[in-house]
Design a protein around this motif. Structure first.
Motif, PDB file in Angstrom:
ATOM      1  N   ASN A 161       4.713  -3.715  -8.155  1.00  0.00           N
ATOM      2  CA  ASN A 161       3.275  -3.981  -8.274  1.00  0.00           C
ATOM      3  C   ASN A 161       2.903  -5.298  -7.581  1.00  0.00           C
ATOM      4  O   ASN A 161       1.932  -5.358  -6.818  1.00  0.00           O
ATOM      5  CB  ASN A 161       2.900  -4.017  -9.761  1.00  0.00           C
ATOM      6  CG  ASN A 161       1.473  -4.520  -9.974  1.00  0.00           C
ATOM      7  OD1 ASN A 161       1.274  -5.684 -10.281  1.00  0.00           O
ATOM      8  ND2 ASN A 161       0.504  -3.656  -9.781  1.00  0.00           N
ATOM      9  N   GLY A 168       0.793  -1.228   0.000  1.00  0.00           N
ATOM     10  CA  GLY A 168       0.000   0.000   0.000  1.00  0.00           C
ATOM     11  C   GLY A 168       0.822   1.273   0.000  1.00  0.00           C
ATOM     12  O   GLY A 168       0.310   2.341  -0.320  1.00  0.00           O
ATOM     13  N   ASP A 169       2.103   1.189   0.372  1.00  0.00           N
ATOM     14  CA  ASP A 169       2.972   2.382   0.368  1.00  0.00           C
ATOM     15  C   ASP A 169       3.216   2.873  -1.059  1.00  0.00           C
ATOM     16  O   ASP A 169       3.219   2.076  -2.016  1.00  0.00           O
ATOM     17  CB  ASP A 169       4.338   2.058   0.998  1.00  0.00           C
ATOM     18  CG  ASP A 169       4.288   2.026   2.525  1.00  0.00           C
ATOM     19  OD1 ASP A 169       3.276   2.443   3.104  1.00  0.00           O
ATOM     20  OD2 ASP A 169       5.299   1.567   3.118  1.00  0.00           O
ATOM     21  N   LEU A 170       3.471   4.179  -1.164  1.00  0.00           N
ATOM     22  CA  LEU A 170       3.848   4.745  -2.460  1.00  0.00           C
ATOM     23  C   LEU A 170       5.333   4.462  -2.714  1.00  0.00           C
ATOM     24  O   LEU A 170       6.202   4.898  -1.948  1.00  0.00           O
ATOM     25  CB  LEU A 170       3.602   6.266  -2.473  1.00  0.00           C
ATOM     26  CG  LEU A 170       3.989   6.975  -3.787  1.00  0.00           C
ATOM     27  CD1 LEU A 170       3.103   6.532  -4.947  1.00  0.00           C
ATOM     28  CD2 LEU A 170       3.915   8.496  -3.615  1.00  0.00           C
ATOM     29  N   LEU A 190       1.233  13.167  -4.249  1.00  0.00           N
ATOM     30  CA  LEU A 190       0.678  11.829  -3.974  1.00  0.00           C
ATOM     31  C   LEU A 190       0.930  11.411  -2.521  1.00  0.00           C
ATOM     32  O   LEU A 190       0.632  10.286  -2.142  1.00  0.00           O
ATOM     33  CB  LEU A 190       1.310  10.800  -4.918  1.00  0.00           C
ATOM     34  CG  LEU A 190       0.998  10.973  -6.414  1.00  0.00           C
ATOM     35  CD1 LEU A 190       1.934  10.124  -7.267  1.00  0.00           C
ATOM     36  CD2 LEU A 190      -0.456  10.606  -6.699  1.00  0.00           C
ATOM     37  N   SER A 210       0.558   2.547 -11.173  1.00  0.00           N
ATOM     38  CA  SER A 210      -0.752   3.204 -11.138  1.00  0.00           C
ATOM     39  C   SER A 210      -0.640   4.662 -11.582  1.00  0.00           C
ATOM     40  O   SER A 210      -1.636   5.268 -11.946  1.00  0.00           O
ATOM     41  CB  SER A 210      -1.404   3.081  -9.757  1.00  0.00           C
ATOM     42  OG  SER A 210      -0.535   3.509  -8.763  1.00  0.00           O
ATOM     43  N   LYS A 236       2.163   1.561 -17.238  1.00  0.00           N
ATOM     44  CA  LYS A 236       0.874   1.202 -16.624  1.00  0.00           C
ATOM     45  C   LYS A 236       0.542  -0.261 -16.877  1.00  0.00           C
ATOM     46  O   LYS A 236       0.067  -0.951 -15.978  1.00  0.00           O
ATOM     47  CB  LYS A 236      -0.224   2.134 -17.118  1.00  0.00           C
ATOM     48  CG  LYS A 236      -0.033   3.532 -16.531  1.00  0.00           C
ATOM     49  CD  LYS A 236      -1.242   4.416 -16.675  1.00  0.00           C
ATOM     50  CE  LYS A 236      -0.977   5.728 -15.938  1.00  0.00           C
ATOM     51  NZ  LYS A 236      -1.986   6.742 -16.220  1.00  0.00           N
ATOM     52  N   TYR A 281       2.631  -2.566  -3.643  1.00  0.00           N
ATOM     53  CA  TYR A 281       2.851  -1.130  -3.458  1.00  0.00           C
ATOM     54  C   TYR A 281       1.973  -0.349  -4.432  1.00  0.00           C
ATOM     55  O   TYR A 281       1.553  -0.865  -5.470  1.00  0.00           O
ATOM     56  CB  TYR A 281       4.320  -0.762  -3.749  1.00  0.00           C
ATOM     57  CG  TYR A 281       5.359  -1.518  -2.965  1.00  0.00           C
ATOM     58  CD1 TYR A 281       5.136  -1.875  -1.630  1.00  0.00           C
ATOM     59  CD2 TYR A 281       6.566  -1.874  -3.558  1.00  0.00           C
ATOM     60  CE1 TYR A 281       6.114  -2.570  -0.921  1.00  0.00           C
ATOM     61  CE2 TYR A 281       7.538  -2.570  -2.848  1.00  0.00           C
ATOM     62  CZ  TYR A 281       7.307  -2.916  -1.538  1.00  0.00           C
ATOM     63  OH  TYR A 281       8.268  -3.598  -0.846  1.00  0.00           O
ATOM     64  N   LYS A 282       1.752   0.911  -4.097  1.00  0.00           N
ATOM     65  CA  LYS A 282       1.205   1.846  -5.083  1.00  0.00           C
ATOM     66  C   LYS A 282       2.397   2.354  -5.882  1.00  0.00           C
ATOM     67  O   LYS A 282       3.306   2.977  -5.313  1.00  0.00           O
ATOM     68  CB  LYS A 282       0.495   2.997  -4.377  1.00  0.00           C
ATOM     69  CG  LYS A 282      -0.090   4.005  -5.335  1.00  0.00           C
ATOM     70  CD  LYS A 282      -0.844   5.089  -4.607  1.00  0.00           C
ATOM     71  CE  LYS A 282      -1.412   6.089  -5.614  1.00  0.00           C
ATOM     72  NZ  LYS A 282      -2.132   7.168  -4.939  1.00  0.00           N
ATOM     73  N   VAL A 283       2.444   2.054  -7.162  1.00  0.00           N
ATOM     74  CA  VAL A 283       3.664   2.276  -7.937  1.00  0.00           C
ATOM     75  C   VAL A 283       3.553   3.534  -8.800  1.00  0.00           C
ATOM     76  O   VAL A 283       2.620   3.669  -9.597  1.00  0.00           O
ATOM     77  CB  VAL A 283       3.964   1.068  -8.854  1.00  0.00           C
ATOM     78  CG1 VAL A 283       5.302   1.272  -9.574  1.00  0.00           C
ATOM     79  CG2 VAL A 283       3.970  -0.231  -8.046  1.00  0.00           C
ATOM     80  N   ALA A 284       4.514   4.433  -8.612  1.00  0.00           N
ATOM     81  CA  ALA A 284       4.659   5.584  -9.499  1.00  0.00           C
ATOM     82  C   ALA A 284       5.891   5.342 -10.360  1.00  0.00           C
ATOM     83  O   ALA A 284       6.998   5.239  -9.835  1.00  0.00           O
ATOM     84  CB  ALA A 284       4.825   6.872  -8.692  1.00  0.00           C
TER      85      ALA A 284
END
Ligand SMILES: [Zn+2]
Ligand SMILES: [Zn+2]
Length: 344
Positions: free
Chosen positions: A194, A174-176, A236, A219, A214, A198-201
């Motif tokens: 992913n 869940g971390d960025l 974010l 995300s 993507k 994690y929340k992936v940038a």
């Protein structure tokens, strides 16, 4: 490329004759494995940016001619004296960690990756840009059956480096987590991040990799040419981890302000100029900059098994060994999609 012939010449190798010189395809005798070593019939070898160390002689003490290559997959062809844990015909890989002495203080502490006498395949001894290579048993990883040779090879450096850095980064599901650079390492880093939840940038330089990032599991895609990437990360919430894969100290320096509280810049792209940060950038928010270098063969096996479990795969371009110079130039151009792999 010149070709040198010998009387008995049963195998081909792509060697660097001296620091900074062009590759040459030569014929050599198949080497014999000494005690504690195996002979590997190489099937595939990835071309890594760190091969520049051998090509250009950027590390002291490299003996030439030298055959680079530390993303090697092949079949054990012969066992040296005293080798009992590996079998002839077994498929194995050799990554960056090319051996350790087992006796120094770091090894006695179980920290093999920091062995004082650690060897690196393709630097300390001839690596995988050849049809047969000799490797010590402590450098071997077994390869799962369901991965092809060319898929497994890049996982032995690009894969393990991103997988191991992320899994030991302290980021929680869940971390960025930002992955900077969509290249040989980055396209694997996005997939692993992913799958770790994690929340992936993904951060690229230009718009061209946005759709692919993507598809690979990002995300958010941040084009650092069009946007201030550090500010975008702060919008974010700030990144817990930024995995910096592109070998650009300038790009890394510009991202430090994108870290959230207790965030870490994990540096895996090897550049030689300084990363710039002010003490206050690190102090306020307890931020860290950490380097991370590959892992042991046991970590390679974890990487390979995780890839089998989750479907993470490298995207590759293959070249025959005879075109090693072209394959290396393609990797250095930064235009490969995304990992270049030699086949024998
Ligand atoms: Zn590498
Ligand atoms: Zn040691």
């Amino acid at each position: 490329m010149a070709t040198t012939k010998f009387a008995i010449a049963p195998m081909k190798a792509a060697q660097v004759p001296k620091a900074g010189a062009d590759f040459e395809i030569v014929e050599r005798e198949i080497p014999k494995p000494g005690a504690g070593h195996v002979l590997i019939k190489v099937q595939a070898c990835g071309v890594c940016h760190s091969d520049v160390l051998t090509k250009d002689g950027a590390l002291p003490g490299i003996e030439y001619p030298r055959v680079p290559g530390h993303e090697v997959v092949g079949i054990i062809d012969e066992l040296g004296a005293g080798v009992s844990a590996w079998k002839k015909g077994q498929r194995v890989g050799v990554g960056w960690h090319g051996g350790h002495d087992g006796t120094c203080l770091q090894c006695r502490r179980g920290d093999f990756r920091n062995c004082r006498n650690r060897k690196i395949a393709g630097i300390s001894y001839d690596g995988g840009y050849q049809q047969y290579m000799v490797a010590p048993v402590e450098a071997l990883a077994s390869i799962p059956e369901s991965l092809s040779d060319v898929e497994a090879a890049p996982l032995l450096c690009a894969g393990i480096t991103t997988y191991d850095a992320l899994r030991r980064s302290g980021a929680m599901p869940g971390d960025l987590v930002a992955v900077e650079g969509i290249g040989g390492l980055g396209h694997l880093g996005v997939q692993f991040a992913n799958k770790f939840g994690y929340k992936v940038a993904a951060i690229g330089h230009g718009p061209e990799h946005g759709a692919l990032a993507k598809q690979l599991g990002a995300s958010v895609y941040i084009d650092s040419n069009a946007t201030n990437a550090a500010r975008a990360l702060q919008e974010l919430g700030g990144a817990q981890v930024i995995l910096a894969t592109a070998p650009s100290s300038k790009a890394m320096s510009e991202l430090i302000d994108g870290l959230g509280p207790n965030g870490t810049l994990m540096v895996v792209g090897a550049a030689f100029d300084p990363i710039e940060a002010t003490p206050s950038q690190l102090i306020f928010g307890n931020r860290a900059i950490q380097g991370y270098a590959s892992g042991t063969p046991a970590d390679s096996e974890d990487t390979l098994q995780f890839a089998v479990l989750t479907g993470v795969r490298p995207m590759i371009e293959t070249y025959p060994l005879e075109r090693a110079a072209e394959a290396y130039a393609r990797m250095m151009s930064g235009k490969a999609q995304f990992r270049v792999v030699l086949t024998m």
